[in-house]
Design a protein around this motif. Structure first.
Motif, PDB file in Angstrom:
ATOM      1  N   UNK A   1       0.838  -1.206   0.000  1.00 35.14           N
ATOM      2  CA  UNK A   1       0.000   0.000   0.000  1.00 35.14           C
ATOM      3  C   UNK A   1       0.867   1.249   0.000  1.00 35.14           C
ATOM      4  N   UNK A   2       1.910   1.198   0.855  1.00 33.28           N
ATOM      5  CA  UNK A   2       2.797   2.367   0.936  1.00 33.28           C
ATOM      6  C   UNK A   2       3.487   2.610  -0.401  1.00 33.28           C
TER       7      UNK A   2
ATOM      8  N   UNK B   1       2.429   1.610  -3.309  1.00 29.49           N
ATOM      9  CA  UNK B   1       1.456   2.074  -4.294  1.00 29.49           C
ATOM     10  C   UNK B   1       1.109   3.545  -4.053  1.00 29.49           C
ATOM     11  N   UNK B   2       1.036   3.915  -2.744  1.00 30.96           N
ATOM     12  CA  UNK B   2       0.744   5.311  -2.412  1.00 30.96           C
ATOM     13  C   UNK B   2       1.872   6.211  -2.917  1.00 30.96           C
TER      14      UNK B   2
ATOM     15  N   UNK C   1       1.604   6.582  -6.569  1.00 32.37           N
ATOM     16  CA  UNK C   1       0.493   7.486  -6.921  1.00 32.37           C
ATOM     17  C   UNK C   1       0.909   8.943  -6.728  1.00 32.37           C
ATOM     18  N   UNK C   2       1.571   9.180  -5.578  1.00 29.08           N
ATOM     19  CA  UNK C   2       1.991  10.558  -5.278  1.00 29.08           C
ATOM     20  C   UNK C   2       2.976  11.052  -6.327  1.00 29.08           C
TER      21      UNK C   2
ATOM     22  N   UNK D   1       1.145  11.759  -9.536  1.00 32.09           N
ATOM     23  CA  UNK D   1       0.343  12.991  -9.422  1.00 32.09           C
ATOM     24  C   UNK D   1       1.225  14.235  -9.371  1.00 32.09           C
ATOM     25  N   UNK D   2       2.348  14.107  -8.630  1.00 34.38           N
ATOM     26  CA  UNK D   2       3.259  15.254  -8.531  1.00 34.38           C
ATOM     27  C   UNK D   2       3.855  15.569  -9.898  1.00 34.38           C
TER      28      UNK D   2
ATOM     29  N   UNK E   1       1.214  17.166 -11.904  1.00 35.17           N
ATOM     30  CA  UNK E   1       1.008  18.527 -11.389  1.00 35.17           C
ATOM     31  C   UNK E   1       2.122  19.451 -11.853  1.00 35.17           C
ATOM     32  N   UNK E   2       3.366  18.920 -11.849  1.00 39.41           N
ATOM     33  CA  UNK E   2       4.507  19.724 -12.278  1.00 39.41           C
ATOM     34  C   UNK E   2       4.334  20.142 -13.727  1.00 39.41           C
TER      35      UNK E   2
ATOM     36  N   UNK F   1       1.527  22.662 -14.117  1.00 39.40           N
ATOM     37  CA  UNK F   1       1.920  24.010 -13.692  1.00 39.40           C
ATOM     38  C   UNK F   1       2.845  24.648 -14.712  1.00 39.40           C
TER      39      UNK F   1
END
Lengths: 184, 317
Positions: free
Chosen positions: B23-24, B26-27, B30-31, B34-35, B38-39, B42
């Motif tokens: 889970x960690x 995969x988290x 995911x982060x 997404x980052x 997002x980069x 932006x």
């Protein structure tokens, strides 16, 4: 279930930070500027995100019956490597052309670097007062130097790089009612 | 029973740990994804998937070497002149607040947000407390509908609620609200929304000033102010032209065409320029001695044209 919640919290925290870290909120920097009485803040003031190696033009209408004080600010990332030119559109004449800073940065020599004012015994940020004889438009041309490439050889030629750095450039405009003449 | 279950329990615990690790992992993945997204979002200025932002960033890419900003004065900036001109107050020149239900599409909402903002600046400059509150509420309602309600944060709402019958604070709050909206739209790169709001605000300001004048006097300050809008119209048109690929902006440019043509037709009487030659106490003298002339028939034409443009904007969409 707990892990999902934790995941969600971490995502909600990290994603906005990543977005904010990449963009500059230049318009909000205007809130830091305070008018100096008797001048008041003029809402034509503008702070925009700018890049090295690019030219920007700000077209500013000035009304007869007011006096205007213009000052300029730029992010430190530009190292004051900016030239400022102001053209009066009524006459097409250049009324100001100065660099961001000079070696001595004395009063009237540059636009961005503060100078020591003997009269007030204070450091003063440069400003320029404009008196419109009649309503006109000023074109403020701001040329930001391209980023210099790191020197590799022994020759002294300056090379530029395609890398663009971004920062904020602010035109801070103040005004007051004209003392010398009325509207007409 | 317990003994039998222990190995199973141990395996279960190990599996749970593995699950936690997975889970960690995969988290983390995911982060990172997404980052990364997002980069890029932006960097490209397309952060919220908003069409406004997308098109604007494309315009920015085409014009990579230079960029021009056309600055337009706010309604409050214009009304500061009419206070000196001793013009009377009249409710009749305002767009009634109950017209708010007429505006269905985004273009109408944004134009009329500008129009109501100008009306608010006008009533506030005449110290009309109740009307100011009514127009402020209308502006707040429209701000919600065009997605800029975040501007009205608790601090601003608190200031609005605490306004007593005080012209300075009333004017200060309305002016600060307008500036906050402009900054918010600039920061969030909603250039087209800002352009429509600014256009609505300018049109309403001129409409109000023109319709407060009973008689034409060639040397009146207000006539000079109206004539000098030649510079502002030129800026406004160029500003809108930068976004003309957008249908709602093009429609607005077309609506403003008679006004632009009118202002282009105004004669400029020029004398010998003295720019930069005779600074007074360090002041740089600009403008030459070019006077923009507006005759009485031209003033009446302006009245007709601005009324026509403004009435098109405030009608039901």
């Amino acid at each position: 279930m707990k892990m999902r919640k934790l995941k969600l919290i971490v995502i909600l925290l990290i994603v906005p930070i990543a977005i904010v870290a990449q963009s500059l909120d230049c318009p909000s920097t205007l809130q830091m500027r305070r008018a100096t009485p008797p001048f008041t803040f003029n809402d034509l003031s503008k702070s925009a995100q700018c890049f090295t190696g690019k030219k920007y033009e700000f077209v500013v209408p000035l009304m007869k019956g007011k006096e205007y004080r213009l000052s300029f600010y730029a992010s430190p990332i530009f190292n004051n490597n900016i030239t400022f030119r102001i053209i009066d559109m009524n006459s097409g004449q250049k009324v100001l052309e100065l660099p961001g800073e000079t070696q001595s940065s004395a009063k009237g020599e540059c636009v961005l670097r503060e100078y020591f004012d003997d009269a007030t015994n204070k450091m003063i940020h440069p400003f320029f007062d404009f008196y419109p004889n009649s309503s006109t438009t000023l074109k403020v041309i701001i040329d930001i130097a391209a980023e210099e490439a790191p020197k590799t050889g022994t020759d002294n030629t300056v090379q530029t790089t395609d890398e663009k750095k971004k920062g904020c450039v602010t035109i801070f405009i103040q005004d007051k009612k004209s003392e010398e003449l009325g509207f007409n | 029973m317990l003994k039998i279950n222990r190995p199973f329990d141990t395996n279960f615990l190990l599996t749970k740990k593995q699950i936690n690790m997975n889970s960690l992992l995969s988290m983390f993945k995911t982060i990172m994804i997404l980052a990364f997204i997002a980069t890029f979002a932006a960097c490209n200025g397309k952060g919220n998937g908003n069409d406004d932002k997308l098109n604007d960033s494309l315009v920015g890419l085409q014009d990579i070497q230079s960029q021009t900003y056309y600055l337009i004065p706010s309604p409050e900036g214009l009304f500061s002149f009419i206070k000196d001109g001793k013009l009377k107050y009249s409710d009749a020149v305002l767009n009634p607040t109950n017209n708010i239900d007429n505006y269905i599409d985004t273009r109408s909402k944004e134009l009329n947000f500008g129009i109501y903002s100008a009306d608010l600046a006008y009533v506030a400059s005449f110290n009309k407390y109740q009307q100011s509150v009514d127009y402020l509420n209308t502006v707040r309602t429209l701000s919600d509908e065009i997605g800029i309600s975040a501007v009205f944060d608790q601090n601003l709402i608190g200031r609005i609620d605490n306004i007593i019958d005080d012209q300075d604070s009333l004017l200060k709050v309305t002016s600060d609200s307008y500036l906050s909206i402009v900054r918010y739209l600039e920061s969030s790169d909603r250039k087209k929304s800002l352009a429509l709001i600014v256009t609505g605000g300018w049109v309403e300001s001129i409409y109000v000033v023109v319709n407060l004048l009973d008689t034409y006097k060639q040397d009146a300050k207000v006539i000079s102010l109206l004539a000098s809008q030649k510079h502002v119209v030129s800026n406004l048109t160029s500003y809108l032209e930068q976004m003309k690929s957008d249908e709602s902006i093009q429609m607005t440019i077309n609506e403003l065409k008679p006004l632009s043509a009118f202002y282009e037709s105004l004669e400029v009487q020029k004398e010998e320029p003295k720019n930069g030659e005779q600074p007074k106490d360090g002041k740089i003298v600009v403008g030459g001695n070019a006077k923009i002339i507006m005759t009485e028939p031209q003033f009446l034409t302006l009245k007709k044209e601005i009324t026509s443009v403004r009435n098109k904007m405030i009608k039901k969409s």
